[in-house]
Design an enzyme around this catalytic site. Structure first.
Site, PDB file in Angstrom:
ATOM      1  CG  ASN A 161      -0.461  -0.006   2.495  1.00  0.00           C
ATOM      2  OD1 ASN A 161       0.685  -0.422   2.689  1.00  0.00           O
ATOM      3  ND2 ASN A 161      -1.213   0.466   3.467  1.00  0.00           N
ATOM      4  CD  GLU A 260       4.820  -0.092  12.923  1.00  0.00           C
ATOM      5  OE1 GLU A 260       3.616   0.203  13.003  1.00  0.00           O
ATOM      6  OE2 GLU A 260       5.678   0.374  13.693  1.00  0.00           O
ATOM      7  CB  CYS A 294      -2.169   0.483   8.502  1.00  0.00           C
ATOM      8  SG  CYS A 294      -0.860   1.703   8.514  1.00  0.00           S
ATOM      9  CD  GLU A 468       8.405   0.499  10.722  1.00  0.00           C
ATOM     10  OE1 GLU A 468       7.499   0.975  10.024  1.00  0.00           O
ATOM     11  OE2 GLU A 468       9.119  -0.445  10.352  1.00  0.00           O
TER      12      GLU A 468
HETATM   13  P1  NAP Z   1       0.197  -9.043   3.906  1.00  0.00           P
HETATM   14  O1  NAP Z   1      -0.608  -9.933   3.058  1.00  0.00           O
HETATM   15  O2  NAP Z   1       0.367  -9.387   5.329  1.00  0.00           O
HETATM   16  O3  NAP Z   1       1.622  -8.936   3.189  1.00  0.00           O
HETATM   17  C1  NAP Z   1       2.637  -8.112   3.683  1.00  0.00           C
HETATM   18  C2  NAP Z   1       3.981  -8.672   3.263  1.00  0.00           C
HETATM   19  O4  NAP Z   1       4.165  -9.948   3.863  1.00  0.00           O
HETATM   20  C3  NAP Z   1       4.145  -8.874   1.766  1.00  0.00           C
HETATM   21  O5  NAP Z   1       5.465  -8.571   1.408  1.00  0.00           O
HETATM   22  C4  NAP Z   1       3.864 -10.362   1.604  1.00  0.00           C
HETATM   23  O6  NAP Z   1       4.474 -10.931   0.495  1.00  0.00           O
HETATM   24  C5  NAP Z   1       4.511 -10.886   2.869  1.00  0.00           C
HETATM   25  N1  NAP Z   1       4.033 -12.216   3.273  1.00  0.00           N
HETATM   26  C6  NAP Z   1       2.828 -12.782   3.049  1.00  0.00           C
HETATM   27  N2  NAP Z   1       2.786 -14.008   3.601  1.00  0.00           N
HETATM   28  C7  NAP Z   1       3.988 -14.227   4.184  1.00  0.00           C
HETATM   29  C8  NAP Z   1       4.563 -15.306   4.920  1.00  0.00           C
HETATM   30  N3  NAP Z   1       3.895 -16.423   5.178  1.00  0.00           N
HETATM   31  N4  NAP Z   1       5.824 -15.181   5.364  1.00  0.00           N
HETATM   32  C9  NAP Z   1       6.520 -14.064   5.107  1.00  0.00           C
HETATM   33  N5  NAP Z   1       6.042 -12.993   4.435  1.00  0.00           N
HETATM   34  C10 NAP Z   1       4.781 -13.085   3.974  1.00  0.00           C
HETATM   35  O7  NAP Z   1      -0.359  -7.555   3.890  1.00  0.00           O
HETATM   36  P2  NAP Z   1      -0.751  -6.665   2.648  1.00  0.00           P
HETATM   37  O8  NAP Z   1      -2.072  -7.106   2.137  1.00  0.00           O
HETATM   38  O9  NAP Z   1       0.379  -6.581   1.685  1.00  0.00           O
HETATM   39  O10 NAP Z   1      -0.862  -5.232   3.330  1.00  0.00           O
HETATM   40  C11 NAP Z   1      -2.016  -4.774   3.918  1.00  0.00           C
HETATM   41  C12 NAP Z   1      -1.921  -4.909   5.435  1.00  0.00           C
HETATM   42  O11 NAP Z   1      -0.784  -4.210   5.916  1.00  0.00           O
HETATM   43  C13 NAP Z   1      -3.102  -4.271   6.142  1.00  0.00           C
HETATM   44  O12 NAP Z   1      -3.539  -5.096   7.185  1.00  0.00           O
HETATM   45  C14 NAP Z   1      -2.523  -2.973   6.694  1.00  0.00           C
HETATM   46  O13 NAP Z   1      -3.186  -2.459   7.828  1.00  0.00           O
HETATM   47  C15 NAP Z   1      -1.138  -3.391   7.012  1.00  0.00           C
HETATM   48  N6  NAP Z   1      -0.276  -2.224   7.114  1.00  0.00           N
HETATM   49  C16 NAP Z   1       0.154  -1.838   8.336  1.00  0.00           C
HETATM   50  C17 NAP Z   1       0.936  -0.710   8.461  1.00  0.00           C
HETATM   51  C18 NAP Z   1       1.416  -0.259   9.805  1.00  0.00           C
HETATM   52  O14 NAP Z   1       2.309   0.557   9.842  1.00  0.00           O
HETATM   53  N7  NAP Z   1       0.878  -0.746  10.903  1.00  0.00           N
HETATM   54  C19 NAP Z   1       1.304   0.013   7.325  1.00  0.00           C
HETATM   55  C20 NAP Z   1       0.848  -0.411   6.087  1.00  0.00           C
HETATM   56  C21 NAP Z   1       0.059  -1.536   5.989  1.00  0.00           C
HETATM   57  P3  NAP Z   1       3.621 -11.205  -0.849  1.00  0.00           P
HETATM   58  O15 NAP Z   1       3.255  -9.881  -1.369  1.00  0.00           O
HETATM   59  O16 NAP Z   1       4.576 -11.913  -1.727  1.00  0.00           O
HETATM   60  O17 NAP Z   1       2.438 -12.031  -0.447  1.00  0.00           O
END
Ligand code: NAP
Length: 487
Positions: A161, A260, A294, A468
């Site tokens: 994102n 995060e 997020c 962070e």
């Molecule tokens: P996600 O599905 O959890 O993926 C995040 C990252 O983790 C991607 O690089 C993904 O790789 C990787 N990943 C997925 N499965 C994994 C595994 N089993 N082992 C290791 N890495 C793995 O999240 P998203 O859909 O990309 O992002 C949206 C989420 O991020 C939302 O919940 C949002 O709230 C959260 N977010 C939080 C913050 C914060 O600062 N708190 C900031 C931004 C976003 P792939 O792409 O290859 O699957």
């Protein structure tokens, strides 16, 4: 359009760098298509790293570790400062790249580049202020000297994102602290990460200090890195579900984790709030990045006396937004990242409507080849609707009515998440009191935006561990070492 077509008119075509970036070398390959969510066309392919490639990246990070750790903080700072400068010089190209692979509207993408670059400037400044501590033991027996060492090789995992900012928010403090890193960007948005790695090399980051790899099997690849005793840090931004899996994985080798994770931000508007200011703030808190943030306001709680005016005002503003391809000049709201995301948003809205919610604008996916969902407002949403408990991650504003301050705090806290909250009130002491009562890591008062590289960003409850940014962000990449000293 692909990135190699004549229409892809970037000022610096070198920013199309792609290939695993390991030890300063670019290793070409393919296997992972990168899609433009505005058109569903494939833009480019990036390599699909194996476990062996990941181990090569750990080797490269290890080979560079001693040299980088010994590099004087001033020199590390100057490299980060140059990287900030190069991102600023290439801001328009980076924004277009982000907009192409993520879909976000160009103004959002430009905002992200500026925000992302600031982490390098901020940590260039923090690199030369690494703290220590000196105390007298209460017993008088000795002195206490506390130093901070770089924690070691760090694995950084980022979501799609904010493809630039989520990476710089980790790379900046890690490099400032003296750590070498392996960045694994999201598969949907790897091009920005590779472009930034190219700029990092130009800024003088030595080979092996920053390594970047993309993979279609993040589970096995990341597990293998975490199992390697040379890796001492995992910094993850993404969903709470994947965060939980990675915490369990990291526990096997007791790797330090910064997490995060997801959010479910409440946005509280009291009767005494300035209505126009609250609406302006609501539009930013909800619609930055088309709701794919997020910190996005996920639940609007509005006090009874101002409720109807707020619904009318938000409906008018949301209905007026221009939806379109991210790179079109007129676009204010780009597409969602995938069709899967559109389907999820549609399901949450349909369920709420089936339970009595009323749509005042939007409310159904838009036709076409891209992944579009329109700005949507729903009112009269039951408190137990799924949309009140799930992260929407899209341009939908559900509005709930409340009567008392106590009720507002109770509703705001009725979630496992605890990342961000927003409070609008003309009475600052009430806003602060309510903010104290809300269980989140961050509270914005009479503001729709809280992200700032100089502030500690992070969540309470199941929204994360650690912070962070700010002065504390660098400590996530350092290990305190205590010396008991006899003079
Ligand atoms: P996600 O599905 O959890 O993926 C995040 C990252 O983790 C991607 O690089 C993904 O790789 C990787 N990943 C997925 N499965 C994994 C595994 N089993 N082992 C290791 N890495 C793995 O999240 P998203 O859909 O990309 O992002 C949206 C989420 O991020 C939302 O919940 C949002 O709230 C959260 N977010 C939080 C913050 C914060 O600062 N708190 C900031 C931004 C976003 P792939 O792409 O290859 O699957």
């Amino acid at each position: 359009m692909t990135l190699d077509s004549p229409r892809a008119d970037f000022a610096d075509p070198g920013l199309h760098a792609r290939g695993l970036y390991i030890g300063g070398d670019w290793l070409p390959g393919g296997g992972i298509p990168v899609t433009n969510p505005s058109t569903a066309e494939v833009l480019a392919e990036v390599p699909d790293a194996s476990v062996e490639d990941a181990m090569r990246a750990v080797d490269a990070a290890e080979a560079a570790a001693a040299g980088w750790r010994a590099t004087p903080p001033r020199q590390r700072a100057e490299i980060l400062r140059r990287w900030f400068g190069l991102m600023t010089d290439h801001a328009e190209d980076l924004a277009r790249l982000i907009s192409l692979e993520n879909g976000k509207a160009l103004p959002d993408a430009r905002g992200e580049v500026a925000y992302a670059a600031e982490f390098f400037r901020w940590y260039a400044e923090e690199a030369v202020r690494i703290p220590g501590e000196f105390r007298h033991a209460p017993s008088g027996a000795h002195h206490i000297l506390v130093d901070h060492d770089p924690i070691g090789i760090a694995v950084l995992i980022t979501p799609w994102n904010f493809p630039a900012a989520m990476a710089t928010r980790k790379i900046g403090p890690a490099l400032a602290a003296g750590c070498t890193v392996i960045l694994k960007p999201a598969s949907e948005t790897p091009l920005t990460a590779y472009a930034m790695a190219r700029l990092g090399a130009e800024a003088g980051v030595p080979p092996g200090v920053v390594n970047v790899l993309t993979t279609s099997q993040p589970g096995p690849v990341v597990s293998a890195m975490l199992a390697d005793p040379r890796v001492r840090k995992l910094s993850f931004t993404g969903s709470t579900g994947v965060g939980r899996t990675l915490l369990a994985e990291a526990a096997k080798t007791v790797v330090s984790c910064s997490m995060e994770l997801g959010g479910n931000a409440p946005f509280l508007v009291f009767d005494d709030a300035d209505l126009d200011a609250a609406l302006d703030g609501a539009m930013i808190a909800k619609m930055r990045n088309a709701g794919e943030a997020c910190t996005a306001a996920n639940r609007f709680y509005v006090q009874a006396g101002i409720h109807d005016a707020f619904v009318a005002g938000l409906t008018a503003r949301m209905a007026a937004l221009v939806v379109g391809a991210g790179t079109d000049a007129a676009t204010q709201v780009g597409p969602m990242i995938t069709t899967k995301a559109v389907t999820k948003i549609d399901r949450l809205v349909s369920q709420a409507v089936a339970r009595g919610a009323r749509v005042t604008t939007g409310g159904a996916p838009l036709p076409g080849s891209g992944y579009f969902y329109p700005p949507t407002v729903i009112e009269n949403v039951p408190e137990d609707a799924e949309i009140a408990h799930e992260e929407i991650f899209g341009p939908v504003a559900p509005i709930y009515r409340f009567e008392t301050e106590e009720q507002a705090i109770r509703l705001a806290n009725a979630t496992e998440y605890g990342l961000a909250a927003y409070v609008y009130s003309g009475d600052l002491s009430r806003a602060l009191r309510v903010g104290k009562g809300i269980e989140t890591g961050m509270v914005a008062i009479n503001r729709g935006l809280m992200s700032d590289p100089a502030a500690p960003f992070g969540g309470a409850k199941q929204s994360g561990l650690g912070r962070e940014g700010g002065v504390t962000g660098i400590l996530e990449f350092m290990e305190p070492k205590y010396f008991a000293v006899n003079f």
